[in-house]
Design a protein around this motif. Structure first.
Motif, PDB file in Angstrom:
ATOM      1  N   MET A  98      -8.025 -10.733   8.566  1.00 47.87           N
ATOM      2  CA  MET A  98      -7.853  -9.268   7.485  1.00 47.87           C
ATOM      3  C   MET A  98      -6.311  -9.266   7.076  1.00 47.87           C
ATOM      4  O   MET A  98      -5.559  -9.500   7.501  1.00 47.87           O
ATOM      5  CB  MET A  98      -7.927  -7.857   8.141  1.00 47.87           C
ATOM      6  N   ILE A  99      -6.183  -9.384   5.498  1.00 46.99           N
ATOM      7  CA  ILE A  99      -4.712  -8.753   5.223  1.00 46.99           C
ATOM      8  C   ILE A  99      -4.915  -6.944   5.249  1.00 46.99           C
ATOM      9  O   ILE A  99      -5.653  -6.780   4.464  1.00 46.99           O
ATOM     10  CB  ILE A  99      -4.915  -9.707   3.031  1.00 46.99           C
ATOM     11  N   VAL A 100      -3.503  -6.251   5.706  1.00 51.57           N
ATOM     12  CA  VAL A 100      -3.799  -5.352   5.961  1.00 51.57           C
ATOM     13  C   VAL A 100      -2.476  -4.747   4.898  1.00 51.57           C
ATOM     14  O   VAL A 100      -1.414  -5.829   5.162  1.00 51.57           O
ATOM     15  CB  VAL A 100      -3.640  -5.291   6.870  1.00 51.57           C
ATOM     16  N   PRO A 101      -2.738  -3.731   4.117  1.00 50.86           N
ATOM     17  CA  PRO A 101      -2.214  -3.667   2.803  1.00 50.86           C
ATOM     18  C   PRO A 101      -0.760  -2.588   4.114  1.00 50.86           C
ATOM     19  O   PRO A 101      -1.046  -1.873   4.935  1.00 50.86           O
ATOM     20  CB  PRO A 101      -2.488  -1.881   2.238  1.00 50.86           C
ATOM     21  N   MET A 102       0.558  -2.872   3.570  1.00 50.06           N
ATOM     22  CA  MET A 102       1.224  -1.840   4.528  1.00 50.06           C
ATOM     23  C   MET A 102       1.922  -0.800   3.962  1.00 50.06           C
ATOM     24  O   MET A 102       1.906  -0.235   2.864  1.00 50.06           O
ATOM     25  CB  MET A 102       2.386  -2.322   5.171  1.00 50.06           C
ATOM     26  N   PRO A 103       1.122   0.356   4.274  1.00 51.87           N
ATOM     27  CA  PRO A 103       1.492   2.418   3.710  1.00 51.87           C
ATOM     28  C   PRO A 103       2.721   2.395   3.429  1.00 51.87           C
ATOM     29  O   PRO A 103       3.304   2.862   2.033  1.00 51.87           O
ATOM     30  CB  PRO A 103       1.102   3.101   4.817  1.00 51.87           C
ATOM     31  N   ALA A 104       3.917   2.086   4.288  1.00 51.42           N
ATOM     32  CA  ALA A 104       5.554   2.688   3.863  1.00 51.42           C
ATOM     33  C   ALA A 104       5.559   1.605   2.732  1.00 51.42           C
ATOM     34  O   ALA A 104       5.887   2.032   1.910  1.00 51.42           O
ATOM     35  CB  ALA A 104       6.310   2.174   4.653  1.00 51.42           C
ATOM     36  N   ARG A 105       5.250  -0.143   2.081  1.00 49.53           N
ATOM     37  CA  ARG A 105       5.927   0.021   1.023  1.00 49.53           C
ATOM     38  C   ARG A 105       4.635  -0.151  -0.119  1.00 49.53           C
ATOM     39  O   ARG A 105       5.263   0.312  -1.605  1.00 49.53           O
ATOM     40  CB  ARG A 105       5.610  -2.271   1.712  1.00 49.53           C
ATOM     41  N   GLN A 106       3.678   0.373   0.315  1.00 51.27           N
ATOM     42  CA  GLN A 106       3.146   1.027  -0.842  1.00 51.27           C
ATOM     43  C   GLN A 106       3.682   2.226  -1.681  1.00 51.27           C
ATOM     44  O   GLN A 106       3.604   2.601  -2.772  1.00 51.27           O
ATOM     45  CB  GLN A 106       1.259   1.195  -0.395  1.00 51.27           C
ATOM     46  N   GLU A 107       3.837   2.836  -0.184  1.00 53.61           N
ATOM     47  CA  GLU A 107       4.645   4.263  -1.025  1.00 53.61           C
ATOM     48  C   GLU A 107       5.785   4.209  -1.946  1.00 53.61           C
ATOM     49  O   GLU A 107       5.851   4.531  -2.893  1.00 53.61           O
ATOM     50  CB  GLU A 107       4.684   4.970  -0.045  1.00 53.61           C
ATOM     51  N   GLN A 108       6.646   2.744  -1.313  1.00 56.90           N
ATOM     52  CA  GLN A 108       8.184   2.570  -2.174  1.00 56.90           C
ATOM     53  C   GLN A 108       7.237   2.243  -3.567  1.00 56.90           C
ATOM     54  O   GLN A 108       8.264   2.369  -4.642  1.00 56.90           O
ATOM     55  CB  GLN A 108       8.441   1.130  -1.254  1.00 56.90           C
TER      56      GLN A 108
END
Length: 162
Positions: A98-108
């Motif tokens: 699975m390709i999982v988004p990283m929440p911290a980078r999404q917030e950036q």
């Protein structure tokens, strides 16, 4: 949602033209935002897809974007190297990754859109609740149309590649 009145053809044409202009400006804005963040336009849009959809496989991402599996692999490598996603084994099926988004980078990413968000909310606050409900329904309807048209293009593209 017509009231039974005849549609003003000139107004309809003007609205269609304005939507096309908005779409073009949106693409240009997204390209400039990607450049500011230091990624490609495709990488930025993929990060947004993952934020919306959550963890998906590379194959699913390939189908959604219309990119070849090789291109998707390179794209995921870039996003993983820059910390936007990580690869994880599927808990239900250990063979799948699975390709999982990283929440911290999404917030950036989100933080770069603050100015646009503020200006949009300011414009929206000039409308009453009923008007905003109508606008929301329209935007959701246009989004559904775009999804269907995009699905058609991807389906046609599969035929071209055979």
């Amino acid at each position: 949602m017509s009231s039974g009145n005849e549609v003003n053809v000139e107004l309809l044409e003007s609205l269609t033209h304005s939507l096309q202009r908005y779409g073009m400006r949106s693409v240009l804005f997204q390209q400039n935002m990607a450049h500011k963040i230091g990624v490609t336009h495709t990488d930025l849009k993929t990060a947004e897809i993952l934020k919306e959809k959550g963890p998906i496989t590379a194959g699913e991402l390939s189908k959604m974007t219309g990119l070849s599996t090789g291109s998707v692999t390179a794209l995921i490598d870039r996003l993983e190297n820059s910390g936007y996603v990580k690869r994880e084994r599927d808990r239900k099926d250990g063979r799948r990754v699975m390709i999982v988004p990283m929440p911290a980078r999404q917030e950036q990413i989100k933080s770069h859109y603050q100015s646009l968000s503020t200006a949009t909310k300011k414009l929206c606050s000039t409308y009453n609740e009923q008007e905003l409900t109508f606008i929301l329904q329209f935007v959701e309807g246009i989004s559904e149309i775009m999804d269907k048209e995009n699905d058609k293009l991807l389906s046609e593209r599969e035929g071209w590649l055979k």
